[in-house]
Scaffold this active site. Structure first.
Site, PDB file in Angstrom:
ATOM      1  N   GLY A  53      -4.631   9.853  -0.823  1.00  0.00           N
ATOM      2  CA  GLY A  53      -3.286  10.081  -1.333  1.00  0.00           C
ATOM      3  C   GLY A  53      -2.911   9.050  -2.379  1.00  0.00           C
ATOM      4  N   GLY A  55      -0.050   6.371  -3.874  1.00  0.00           N
ATOM      5  CA  GLY A  55       0.779   5.411  -3.157  1.00  0.00           C
ATOM      6  C   GLY A  55       0.012   4.177  -2.708  1.00  0.00           C
ATOM      7  N   HIS A  56      -1.307   4.174  -2.982  1.00  0.00           N
ATOM      8  CA  HIS A  56      -2.135   3.025  -2.589  1.00  0.00           C
ATOM      9  C   HIS A  56      -2.655   2.261  -3.804  1.00  0.00           C
ATOM     10  CE1 HIS A  56      -1.924   4.900   1.263  1.00  0.00           C
ATOM     11  NE2 HIS A  56      -2.684   5.915   0.925  1.00  0.00           N
ATOM     12  N   LYS A 104     -11.460   7.275   3.695  1.00  0.00           N
ATOM     13  CA  LYS A 104     -10.714   6.498   4.685  1.00  0.00           C
ATOM     14  C   LYS A 104     -10.455   7.385   5.912  1.00  0.00           C
ATOM     15  CE  LYS A 104      -7.203   5.486   1.941  1.00  0.00           C
ATOM     16  NZ  LYS A 104      -7.612   6.339   0.804  1.00  0.00           N
ATOM     17  N   ASP A 109      -7.658  13.337   4.962  1.00  0.00           N
ATOM     18  CA  ASP A 109      -8.762  12.958   4.074  1.00  0.00           C
ATOM     19  C   ASP A 109     -10.100  13.420   4.647  1.00  0.00           C
ATOM     20  OD1 ASP A 109      -7.223  11.689   2.088  1.00  0.00           O
ATOM     21  OD2 ASP A 109      -7.140   9.826   3.229  1.00  0.00           O
ATOM     22  N   HIS A 216       0.231   4.139   5.288  1.00  0.00           N
ATOM     23  CA  HIS A 216       0.973   5.375   5.022  1.00  0.00           C
ATOM     24  C   HIS A 216       2.380   5.307   5.572  1.00  0.00           C
ATOM     25  CE1 HIS A 216      -3.223   6.674   4.542  1.00  0.00           C
ATOM     26  NE2 HIS A 216      -2.729   7.509   3.670  1.00  0.00           N
TER      27      HIS A 216
END
Lengths: 330, 330
Positions: A53, A55-56, A104, A109, A216
């Protein structure tokens, strides 16, 4: 929630467009902008493909380049990339030696990368699922561990090995082996707001912190009273070391990672505290990394990663890397 | 205020100790830990010395290394280093070609660096005072401009020139010349709390932002309603360009800088917006930098720096640099 954005629907695409433009020497978009890839590919090299995703950031796009990843697929915020993004990356990046997918350990995922591997079954594919988080007091079953900041370590070592010509099975075996020797624990000083949904992950008062968080925005394992850096570090390192159980002679990699909203000066202060504590235990900090690499939006917090590295892995760590986020000459 | 710290009195020293330990290949402490310096010095090279208050990390310690600074002196949070720190750096770093002091235009810094230059009068010393901030609607007197993120650009270019063997007068002249061609404007989404004093700098509501901020938590020039990234960028870039007045053929360096608490994904989104706007005006973005380099503690916000660079300055920008924060091969 104040963020530099235009619309929630387009923020990932706009940010990626900026990333690719700013680093055009290193990276380019793959077909239909479904992923970010290295500009130059090496025939005969196993292709390393990761993703997850948004946001990382800078993970994973910031790790694309010589000596690390060949491609990274980015989904919406905290949402896995779709199987067709991953399939597109496999098709474009496979140069005859197969593809290693580095994933991950989060349900979405794992599911989407597995589906992509099935859909692209004409390619030789292996998958490494990164599971580095500490489960303090909880399950020690490997399949329950999430993949967090240790993912950077796995991707750096595998990337260097792939660059050195390792074959797919060798890389896959190294990835599996590393899973038992890398442990991470995170602490948050506040929650975050997910821009798509405006969902607030959790709210902490002025004297609370959340121990054992992932990346998350999910709540951690325990909400405890805020403390000094030394006390926080002692609690986190205790959990990491009891899980990792390093031997006295081990060469340790120590990685202090900011979760997005923590200034680097505080990360160095935490590093100083962790390093002193490790040394007082007789451990050898052979390699270090301090910075904001594996984030959870703008979360105030940090994670500590400790890895037990074998000699040849120290060499892989030192090997040249040329990406947006990680860069050294070796 | 939650911060990773032990005591306010020791946080700068602890953070610097962590920094030096994490980057021991590149840097070491100078005498009595009064400053951070390059490990290896070059006889005959002009020594570049900078510094300022803590709270702006990775600036300046993160810019110490081959191709950039020789030494950096750090004061308490938002407080100038003392003259004796700077004198100690001059004494230890001068290798016969003199010292260039690079100072951000803040009263305390300017005063203490000037006092140090007087106290070390037996050395050949020149001083460049960086003044890059935009004064929207206000004074255009050079002496009123603060030194902010453009300091990175000045230190990179002067560092490369010093490495290439430029003499003290040449470096000093380049620094002065650059002052007229680099402009920065900052925006904050929130204030910060200074750890020593627990002083809150300013407080913004959920729909406000502060335009034209510096890097010491001082209020900006205008408090306005929060807006989209494109709207924010348009207002900031308008002020920068009307002040900088670039020609159509200019090679521009575009630098998007995080102020400490803003994730890099948002910086890339802002970069994407600024770049598109510059290109639509017919400008050439010749070089780019996006990241968190010149901070104001954990402030949520960013600054935009635009520099008009001459051909030889593009080469200086591209020249190899090997520091903790900025690193490339050239």
């Amino acid at each position: 929630m104040k963020k530099f954005m235009n619309r929630a629907e387009t923020l990932v695409a706009e940010s990626l467009a900026g990333f690719v433009a700013a680093h055009e020497r290193l990276v380019t978009f793959g077909a239909d902008r479904r992923f970010v890839r290295r500009r130059s590919l090496c025939p005969g090299k196993v292709a390393l493909i990761s993703g997850g995703g948004a946001g990382h950031e800078p993970m994973h796009v910031g790790f694309v380049g010589k000596g690390m990843l060949d491609a990274a697929c980015t989904g919406h915020v905290f949402t896995s990339p779709t199987p067709d993004q991953i399939v597109a990356a496999i098709r474009e990046m496979d140069r005859g030696a197969g593809c290693l997918l580095v994933v991950k350990n989060y349900d979405g995922d794992v599911m989407n990368f597995a589906m992509a591997a099935e859909l692209a079954a004409q390619h030789r594919i292996a998958t490494v699922i990164v599971r580095d988080d500490v489960n303090p007091g909880g399950s020690k079953r490997s399949q329950d561990r999430r993949g967090v900041a240790g993912t950077l370590v796995v991707e750096k070592l595998l990337g260097a090995a792939a660059e050195a010509g390792w074959r797919l099975e060798e890389l896959s075996a190294l990835g599996e082996d590393l899973n038992g020797r890398i442990r991470t624990m995170g602490v948050a000083l506040g929650g975050v707001t997910v821009p798509d949904t405006e969902r607030e992950t959790f709210v902490l008062s002025e004297d609370e912190m959340e121990m054992g968080v992932g990346i998350h925005g999910e709540p951690g394992r325990a909400r405890v009273t805020f403390a000094t850096a030394d006390e926080i570090v002692e609690a986190m390192l205790g959990a990491i070391l009891s899980d990792l159980a390093p031997d006295r002679g081990d060469n340790l990699l120590l990685f202090i990672n900011g979760l997005g909203g923590t200034p680097v000066s505080e990360l160095y202060l935490a590093y100083n505290s962790v390093r002193a504590r490790l040394q007082s235990l007789g451990a050898t900090v052979a390699r270090s990394l301090v910075g904001t690499y594996v984030t959870s939006l703008d979360m105030a917090g940090l994670s500590i990663t400790v890895a037990r590295l074998k000699e040849r892995e120290l060499s892989l760590w030192d090997a040249p890397v040329d990406t947006a986020a990680l860069r050294w000459k070796g």
